[in-house]
Design a protein around this motif. Structure first.
Motif, mmCIF file in Angstrom:
data_model
loop_
_atom_site.group_PDB
_atom_site.id
_atom_site.type_symbol
_atom_site.label_atom_id
_atom_site.label_comp_id
_atom_site.label_asym_id
_atom_site.label_seq_id
_atom_site.Cartn_x
_atom_site.Cartn_y
_atom_site.Cartn_z
ATOM 1 N N SER A 13 2.702 3.812 -9.556
ATOM 2 C CA SER A 13 3.089 5.092 -8.133
ATOM 3 C C SER A 13 3.115 4.544 -6.382
ATOM 4 O O SER A 13 4.161 5.564 -5.848
ATOM 5 C CB SER A 13 1.526 5.903 -8.568
ATOM 6 O OG SER A 13 0.556 5.148 -7.993
ATOM 7 N N THR A 14 2.445 3.444 -6.543
ATOM 8 C CA THR A 14 3.097 2.767 -5.306
ATOM 9 C C THR A 14 4.769 2.651 -5.202
ATOM 10 O O THR A 14 4.802 2.828 -3.833
ATOM 11 C CB THR A 14 1.706 1.405 -5.124
ATOM 12 O OG1 THR A 14 0.346 2.132 -4.572
ATOM 13 C CG2 THR A 14 2.405 1.382 -3.316
ATOM 14 N N ALA A 17 6.829 5.008 -4.944
ATOM 15 C CA ALA A 17 6.969 6.461 -3.440
ATOM 16 C C ALA A 17 7.501 5.560 -2.334
ATOM 17 O O ALA A 17 8.161 6.442 -1.404
ATOM 18 C CB ALA A 17 5.127 6.671 -2.637
ATOM 19 N N LYS A 22 8.935 7.107 0.399
ATOM 20 C CA LYS A 22 7.720 8.756 1.051
ATOM 21 C C LYS A 22 6.674 7.505 0.992
ATOM 22 O O LYS A 22 5.875 8.155 2.381
ATOM 23 C CB LYS A 22 6.894 9.159 -0.529
ATOM 24 C CG LYS A 22 7.890 9.844 -1.560
ATOM 25 C CD LYS A 22 7.178 10.876 -2.177
ATOM 26 C CE LYS A 22 8.512 11.834 -2.748
ATOM 27 N NZ LYS A 22 7.358 13.331 -3.958
ATOM 28 N N ARG A 23 6.511 6.365 1.380
ATOM 29 C CA ARG A 23 5.989 5.099 1.630
ATOM 30 C C ARG A 23 6.901 4.134 2.163
ATOM 31 O O ARG A 23 7.509 3.860 1.879
ATOM 32 C CB ARG A 23 4.599 4.649 0.492
ATOM 33 C CG ARG A 23 3.936 3.658 1.654
ATOM 34 C CD ARG A 23 2.826 3.312 0.655
ATOM 35 N NE ARG A 23 1.800 3.912 -0.135
ATOM 36 C CZ ARG A 23 0.408 4.382 -1.019
ATOM 37 N NH1 ARG A 23 0.434 2.969 -1.221
ATOM 38 N NH2 ARG A 23 0.033 4.951 -1.016
#
Length: 225
Positions: A13-14, A17, A22-23
């Motif tokens: 998920s990291t 992102a 998104k990150r």
């Protein structure tokens, strides 16, 4: 993405992102990715320089600044154990063992286990050569914001301070205070002085070999209804 995340030793998920913007992709995370891909040191530095510019790099490649933790991330790791674990990673003789971490922090083993899982899910720590390592820069929260999670975090640390007051020797702690009449229009200036003091104290205490995890609490509040 899941297969690539396994190769990079990071939560899927990291990675998702980061790929979806998104990150932000930090220097430290970039460095970790390149290590996981077995990129040689010279090529690694060249890639980092081309990606983010030499002005962001220090001699050891990692910038000497804190990363601001977003509110939704802090909500996920508001409990004191998470930040104590991050600090413990840099101490002498650290062992990536849940029971050992719990013993050193005088904490519940199951809570430490859950805290480790949350830190890994956020990509703050990872596992390399069977050891937990910090993947992101040292973190801090936003200041002067209304947050139930921050209030809960501060409450937990105040409870830890009360425990220390009753159980730790005066050689291992310092609790002092001053009651004063003040000009309330100087509160913002006082806050900035306290923040600067915290930063200076952190740099001094964290320089060199580390053998303990401490918490600094500074309180400034009005004595009125």
């Amino acid at each position: 993405v899941r297969a690539f995340a396994r190769a990079l030793d990071i939560d899927p998920s990291t990675l998702s992102a980061i790929l979806n913007k998104k990150r932000p992709l930090t220097v430290k995370t970039s460095s970790h990715f390149l290590d996981a891909l077995n990129i040689d040191p010279f090529e690694k530095k060249r890639l980092l320089l081309s990606a983010i510019g030499s002005k962001l790099l220090t001699d050891n490649i990692i910038p000497d600044s804190f990363e601001i933790l977003q509110q939704e991330e802090f909500n996920f790791i508001k409990d004191w154990e998470h930040h104590a674990i991050i600090a413990l990673l840099g101490t002498k003789g650290f062992k990536s063992n849940t029971r050992d971490i719990a013993n050193k922090l005088n904490a519940n083993t199951s809570r430490i286990s859950m805290a480790l899982d949350r830190l890994k899910k956020l990509g703050i720590i990872g596992v390399r050569n069977n050891q937990y390592v910090l993947l992101r820069k040292e973190i801090k929260t936003l200041t002067d914001v209304q947050s139930a999670a921050l209030r809960e975090s501060h409450r937990q640390y105040l409870e830890k301070a009360l425990y220390s007051l009753e159980n730790h020797s005066i050689e291992d702690r310092d609790m002092t205070g001053i009651t004063m009449a003040i000009s309330r229009n100087k509160i913002n200036k006082a806050k900035e002085m306290i923040r600067q003091f915290r930063r200076d104290l952190y740099k001094m205490l964290s320089n060199g070999e580390k053998d303990g995890v401490y918490r600094l609490n500074i309180s400034l509040f009005p004595l009125r209804k």
